[in-house]
Design an enzyme around this catalytic site. Structure first.
Site, PDB file in Angstrom:
ATOM      1  CG  HIS A 276      47.703  32.680  35.324  1.00 46.92           C
ATOM      2  ND1 HIS A 276      47.589  33.302  34.101  1.00 46.92           N
ATOM      3  CD2 HIS A 276      47.503  33.649  36.245  1.00 46.92           C
ATOM      4  CE1 HIS A 276      47.334  34.583  34.281  1.00 46.92           C
ATOM      5  NE2 HIS A 276      47.269  34.821  35.570  1.00 46.92           N
ATOM      6  CD  GLU A 277      47.399  33.427  40.301  1.00 48.69           C
ATOM      7  OE1 GLU A 277      48.150  34.333  40.703  1.00 48.69           O
ATOM      8  OE2 GLU A 277      46.365  33.651  39.645  1.00 48.69           O
ATOM      9  CG  HIS A 280      51.046  36.561  37.807  1.00 53.03           C
ATOM     10  ND1 HIS A 280      51.158  37.524  36.838  1.00 53.03           N
ATOM     11  CD2 HIS A 280      49.730  36.198  37.813  1.00 53.03           C
ATOM     12  CE1 HIS A 280      49.967  37.732  36.279  1.00 53.03           C
ATOM     13  NE2 HIS A 280      49.090  36.933  36.843  1.00 53.03           N
ATOM     14  CG  ASP A 358      46.902  33.717  30.331  1.00 53.37           C
ATOM     15  OD1 ASP A 358      46.737  33.346  31.514  1.00 53.37           O
ATOM     16  OD2 ASP A 358      46.073  34.407  29.707  1.00 53.37           O
TER      17      ASP A 358
END
Ligand SMILES: [Zn+2]
Length: 414
Positions: A276-277, A280, A358
């Site tokens: 998820h990171e 980003h 996500d």
């Protein structure tokens, strides 16, 4: 416009802001259901759910008391010319017009910190402790404060001094010169935050060799994400709540995992959080956030030049002469509605980015471990999983859990 007219607008905005916040908080707390809602049955156990409701209510009560106190103090100071009085008091000791604004804001900061410290203490050592979250010792609490003061003097002081200097020397041109300076400063802070600021408060250690590290490396190779910096942060020094985040650009980029996160999650869940990171980063959210805040700062400074030299603002705050620090406080309040709207836009973009991150994690690693990690996180943190839609619209930078789970389901079923 005269000073008095400005004052009425300032008081109205202060009152309105407080009122809107309270109405939204109230709607949110009324929205809590006593009985475990069906949608949450496979997420919360009955007893945990009841505990989460109590925690939400306790937080809302505490929030109401602190915002009532700070509203009363600022409304009173504004209505009775308190800021002008403080200015006159300090001006008898400090005659330099370059130093006076610094002393003025320093005095306001220290006074408000003294008044709010008992509330911070109560929040940490009573409220958070009652629900088993607090891990902060009194020593850490005190040292955090001292370090915060130190950073305020070292970073905030020179920035404020530069700002006052430019305002006094450059006239209206101050806005774009200070904007350039702020952009350079915030770029520097963005790049070096995790190597310069974070270590002052926390211990960061590289992730140790083992199953987790090799699983993360395997994933990173797959998505072609050069990863030299995965750090474990001792979040447990302050709270049992856990988190993970991304920081920095280019070679300085780092993923920080809280030790409390590693403790409670399986390897697959942790890789999905990391995915998820990475999402980003790959989707340019870090850069986008930086650009957005740069534009917002520029807009604020641009608008400021039109009004900041108007002495009526000082009169509105109870001053008897033009004082740049009084004008700055008045401007900050007048700018409030614009700042609120920009905040809403920022939150909207941030929620959208969360869905994208996500989705990235779901496609590149898998939805189930991510869903399970998100559920665990929410339950452990006693999060409110069914917030009022208006509360989400105004305050949430992340979408509520149920919406995130559903969105992940949709991607998996594609
Ligand atoms: Zn995120």
């Amino acid at each position: 416009m005269t000073g008095n007219e400005f004052l009425y607008i300032i008081l109205a905005l202060t009152g309105l802001g407080f009122l809107i916040d309270q109405v939204i908080d109230y709607l949110n707390i009324k929205y809590l259901k006593e009985e475990l809602p069906g949608e949450l049955a496979n997420i919360y156990e009955e007893s945990k759910y009841q505990k989460s409701i109590q925690y939400q209510r306790a937080n809302a009560r505490f929030g109401f008391i602190t915002s009532l106190m700070s509203f009363t103090a600022s409304f009173g100071l504004l209505a009775f010319g308190g800021f002008g009085w403080i200015h006159r008091l300090l001006a008898t000791y400090v005659t330099s017009t370059s130093w006076l604004p610094l002393v003025f804001f320093g005095a306001l900061f220290i006074t408000s910190d003294i008044l709010t410290t008992p509330f911070q203490w109560y929040n940490t050592f009573r409220l958070e402790a009652r629900y088993g979250f607090n891990k902060t010792t009194l020593r850490t609490f005190i040292f955090d404060k001292l370090k915060g003061y130190g950073l305020g003097v070292l970073l905030g002081g020179p920035l404020l001094a530069l700002f006052i200097f430019l305002l006094n020397q450059m006239g209206k041109d101050f806005w774009w010169i200070f904007w350039l300076a702020m952009t350079a400063f915030s770029l520097f802070m963005n790049v070096f935050y995790s190597s310069l600021i974070l270590p002052i408060f926390n211990k960061l250690t590289p992730l140790q060799d083992g199953n987790l590290k090799s699983s993360i490396e395997e994933y990173a190779r797959k998505v072609d994400f050069p990863l030299t910096n995965i750090l474990v942060m001792d979040g447990s020094r302050r709270s049992s709540k856990s988190n993970a985040f991304f920081s920095g650009f280019g070679k300085q980029k780092k993923v920080v995992l809280f030790d409390t996160l590693i403790e409670k999650h399986s390897t697959d869940e942790l890789v999905s959080v990391l995915a998820h990171e990475v999402g980003h980063y790959k989707k340019q959210h870090i850069l986008g956030g930086f650009l957005l805040s740069t534009v917002q700062t520029g807009l604020m400074l641009f608008l400021m030049q039109f009004i900041i030299f108007n002495e009526e603002l000082s009169f509105a705050l109870g001053g008897t002469e033009y004082a740049i620090h009084l004008n700055l406080i008045a401007f900050a309040i007048l700018y409030g509605p614009i700042s609120t709207i920009l905040g809403l836009i920022g939150n909207y973009i941030s929620r959208k980015n969360e869905y994208e991150a996500d989705a990235y994690a779901t496609r590149t690693f898998g939805g189930e471990p991510l869903q399970s990690a998100l559920k665990k996180l929410s339950v452990h943190n006693l999060s409110n999983l069914m917030p009022h839609p208006w509360y989400v619209f105004f305050n949430f930078s992340h979408p509520p859990l149920l919406q995130r789970l559903k969105a992940i389901d949709r991607i998996q079923n594609l």
